[in-house]
Scaffold this motif. Structure first.
Motif, PDB file in Angstrom:
ATOM      1  N   ILE A 175       0.857  -1.183   0.000  1.00  0.00           N
ATOM      2  CA  ILE A 175       0.000   0.000   0.000  1.00  0.00           C
ATOM      3  C   ILE A 175       0.892   1.233   0.000  1.00  0.00           C
ATOM      4  N   VAL A 176       0.815   1.992  -1.079  1.00  0.00           N
ATOM      5  CA  VAL A 176       1.731   3.106  -1.313  1.00  0.00           C
ATOM      6  C   VAL A 176       0.997   4.438  -1.230  1.00  0.00           C
ATOM      7  N   SER A 177       1.584   5.380  -0.507  1.00  0.00           N
ATOM      8  CA  SER A 177       1.070   6.749  -0.470  1.00  0.00           C
ATOM      9  C   SER A 177       2.030   7.645  -1.240  1.00  0.00           C
TER      10      SER A 177
ATOM     11  N   SER B  83      10.407   7.916 -13.413  1.00  0.00           N
ATOM     12  CA  SER B  83      10.406   8.187 -11.976  1.00  0.00           C
ATOM     13  C   SER B  83       9.583   7.148 -11.219  1.00  0.00           C
ATOM     14  N   ILE B  84       8.414   6.797 -11.755  1.00  0.00           N
ATOM     15  CA  ILE B  84       7.559   5.827 -11.073  1.00  0.00           C
ATOM     16  C   ILE B  84       8.152   4.424 -11.148  1.00  0.00           C
ATOM     17  N   LYS B  85       8.848   4.124 -12.213  1.00  0.00           N
ATOM     18  CA  LYS B  85       9.565   2.840 -12.272  1.00  0.00           C
ATOM     19  C   LYS B  85      10.563   2.740 -11.118  1.00  0.00           C
ATOM     20  N   ARG B  86      11.278   3.832 -10.854  1.00  0.00           N
ATOM     21  CA  ARG B  86      12.239   3.831  -9.743  1.00  0.00           C
ATOM     22  C   ARG B  86      11.527   3.673  -8.409  1.00  0.00           C
ATOM     23  N   MET B  87      10.375   4.344  -8.257  1.00  0.00           N
ATOM     24  CA  MET B  87       9.632   4.234  -7.012  1.00  0.00           C
ATOM     25  C   MET B  87       9.110   2.814  -6.780  1.00  0.00           C
ATOM     26  N   LEU B  88       8.566   2.211  -7.833  1.00  0.00           N
ATOM     27  CA  LEU B  88       8.031   0.859  -7.690  1.00  0.00           C
ATOM     28  C   LEU B  88       9.125  -0.156  -7.403  1.00  0.00           C
TER      29      LEU B  88
ATOM     30  N   ILE C  88       4.732   2.499   2.574  1.00  0.00           N
ATOM     31  CA  ILE C  88       5.724   3.519   2.271  1.00  0.00           C
ATOM     32  C   ILE C  88       5.031   4.814   1.838  1.00  0.00           C
ATOM     33  N   HIS C  89       5.643   5.926   2.204  1.00  0.00           N
ATOM     34  CA  HIS C  89       5.174   7.249   1.787  1.00  0.00           C
ATOM     35  C   HIS C  89       6.226   7.862   0.874  1.00  0.00           C
ATOM     36  N   PHE C  90       5.836   8.203  -0.347  1.00  0.00           N
ATOM     37  CA  PHE C  90       6.722   8.935  -1.250  1.00  0.00           C
ATOM     38  C   PHE C  90       6.380  10.412  -1.178  1.00  0.00           C
ATOM     39  N   THR C  91       7.406  11.230  -1.041  1.00  0.00           N
ATOM     40  CA  THR C  91       7.210  12.670  -0.967  1.00  0.00           C
ATOM     41  C   THR C  91       8.201  13.386  -1.865  1.00  0.00           C
ATOM     42  N   THR C  92       7.785  14.516  -2.423  1.00  0.00           N
ATOM     43  CA  THR C  92       8.679  15.345  -3.232  1.00  0.00           C
ATOM     44  C   THR C  92       9.315  16.436  -2.375  1.00  0.00           C
ATOM     45  N   LYS C  93       9.142  16.332  -1.063  1.00  0.00           N
ATOM     46  CA  LYS C  93       9.715  17.307  -0.128  1.00  0.00           C
ATOM     47  C   LYS C  93      10.806  16.608   0.680  1.00  0.00           C
ATOM     48  N   SER C  94      12.052  16.853   0.325  1.00  0.00           N
ATOM     49  CA  SER C  94      13.176  16.142   0.942  1.00  0.00           C
ATOM     50  C   SER C  94      13.312  16.439   2.429  1.00  0.00           C
TER      51      SER C  94
ATOM     52  N   THR D 151       9.617   6.150   4.641  1.00  0.00           N
ATOM     53  CA  THR D 151       9.461   7.304   3.769  1.00  0.00           C
ATOM     54  C   THR D 151      10.567   7.308   2.723  1.00  0.00           C
ATOM     55  N   ALA D 152      10.291   7.907   1.592  1.00  0.00           N
ATOM     56  CA  ALA D 152      11.298   8.026   0.533  1.00  0.00           C
ATOM     57  C   ALA D 152      11.066   9.310  -0.247  1.00  0.00           C
ATOM     58  N   PHE D 153      12.149   9.953  -0.601  1.00  0.00           N
ATOM     59  CA  PHE D 153      12.086  11.196  -1.373  1.00  0.00           C
ATOM     60  C   PHE D 153      12.190  10.907  -2.858  1.00  0.00           C
ATOM     61  N   THR D 154      11.394  11.625  -3.647  1.00  0.00           N
ATOM     62  CA  THR D 154      11.498  11.576  -5.101  1.00  0.00           C
ATOM     63  C   THR D 154      11.384  12.992  -5.641  1.00  0.00           C
ATOM     64  N   ASN D 155      12.141  13.294  -6.689  1.00  0.00           N
ATOM     65  CA  ASN D 155      12.020  14.604  -7.318  1.00  0.00           C
ATOM     66  C   ASN D 155      10.670  14.739  -8.006  1.00  0.00           C
TER      67      ASN D 155
END
Length: 346
Positions: A109-111, A334-339, A136-142, A156-160
């Motif tokens: 379950i991904v946020s 970007s989503i490939k990297r997140m998955l 996991i929570h993905f955020t664009t705020k480092s 948590t994980a940061f993504t641009n």
């Protein structure tokens, strides 16, 4: 990979929809739940306001998204989802996530949210109750990773930020489109005091600026400043390209260090003049792929210089387009990297 994609799917310029498009390219089997089928109701606005006052009031689910999610999950018991992707799930309830966990214990379950979810104006009571239940929570705020953990996030994980390659790309603009959508210096976005002050400073000093935005901008009409209604769909991408200089301001209420336009302007073939931050400098090489400013005086200086140096503008535009492609800033990459992070998060 079987995915259940959940989020606001209306409007062609909607970045949530763009991320869904990327998921569709990646997944060989995907279902979708639109959390915004109906317009925002009066009770939704009241509940949101009460929550901002500190009351634990949940937002109403006007589109019955929670019910639809449960229906999809129950139908998929024999062939469960690998990923349940929830894009800024402010109307998704904790009971729904527990239902997913019960019937599909192996589903991740991904946020994901493009906003600062550590700030109350972006949250809801529904969302706060759900934070510990996401894998996991993905955020664009480092800068909010620890804040999210304090709110209960397990990982948590940061993504641009990203751009949608099927929507944000250079077009062959007609002279009519350039006249209608372009100008010397332009900005597309909501009113905020700091960005308004900077634009007024440019106008006062003889720079012609066009703003496509909300009604609040109309209060600040002045010489050299043209105000037009907000633009969406393909006109949005075309305008970013049509301006000789596209301004990229950061949203102060979210403490942004990059924004969606950080990627969208260069990807559309626009000349980006953005606020200077460490993340911006990491994403684009200064004066080669984008141009940056730290104060109004430097902003004015850069506008004056690049308005009369067309060849340099073109060179920087080409550099920005290439950087977007070679660094994999698109939604799909970007989503490939997140998955990949999600799948390996065991």
């Amino acid at each position: 990979m079987k995915i259940l994609s959940i989020g606001t799917m209306s409007g062609l310029s909607n970045t949530c929809l763009h991320r869904h498009w990327a998921l569709e390219k990646i997944s060989d089997e995907i279902d979708v739940v639109n959390t915004r089928i109906k317009p925002i109701s009066i009770w939704f606005r009241i509940a949101y306001r009460l929550f901002q006052y500190g009351l634990p009031i949940r937002l109403p689910d006007n589109s019955s998204a929670n019910k639809k999610i449960k229906e999809f999950i129950s139908k998929a018991v024999k062939s469960p989802y690998d990923i349940v992707w929830i894009d800024k799930g402010v109307t998704i309830n904790s009971k729904t996530l527990r239902y997913i966990r019960k019937l599909s214990p192996n589903a991740k379950i991904v946020s994901y949210s493009p906003d600062n979810m550590a700030l109350r104006h972006n949250q809801s009571q529904n969302y706060l109750n759900c934070i510990p239940l996401y894998d996991i929570h993905f955020t664009t705020k480092s800068y909010i990773l620890q804040d999210m953990q304090r709110l209960g996030a397990r990982k948590t994980a940061f993504t641009n930020k990203h751009y949608e390659q099927t929507f944000h790309y250079p077009r062959n603009l007609s002279e009519n489109e350039i006249q209608r959508l372009g100008g010397d210096v332009g900005f597309i976005g909501a009113w905020e005091k700091e960005r308004c002050d900077s634009i007024l400073y440019l106008a006062k000093n003889g720079i012609k600026v066009k703003v496509f935005g909300d009604k609040k901008w109309n209060d600040y009409k002045t010489e050299n400043l043209e105000i037009a209604p907000g633009i969406y769909s393909e006109d949005y991408s075309k305008a970013l390209q049509a301006f000789k200089i596209s301004l990229c301001f950061l949203r102060k209420m979210n403490s942004d260090t990059q924004t969606s336009r950080t990627m969208e302007i260069p990807a559309c073939g626009g000349f980006m003049l953005a606020e200077r931050t460490t993340e911006h400098l990491d994403l684009f090489s200064e004066n080669k792929e984008a141009v940056f400013f730290s104060n109004d005086e430097e902003l004015l200086e850069k506008c004056r210089y690049y308005l009369i140096n067309e060849e340099e503008r073109k060179r920087i535009v080409e550099g920005g387009i290439l950087r977007c492609k070679t660094s994999g800033y698109s939604n799909e990459e970007s989503i490939k990297r997140m998955l990949k992070i999600v799948v390996n998060n065991d």
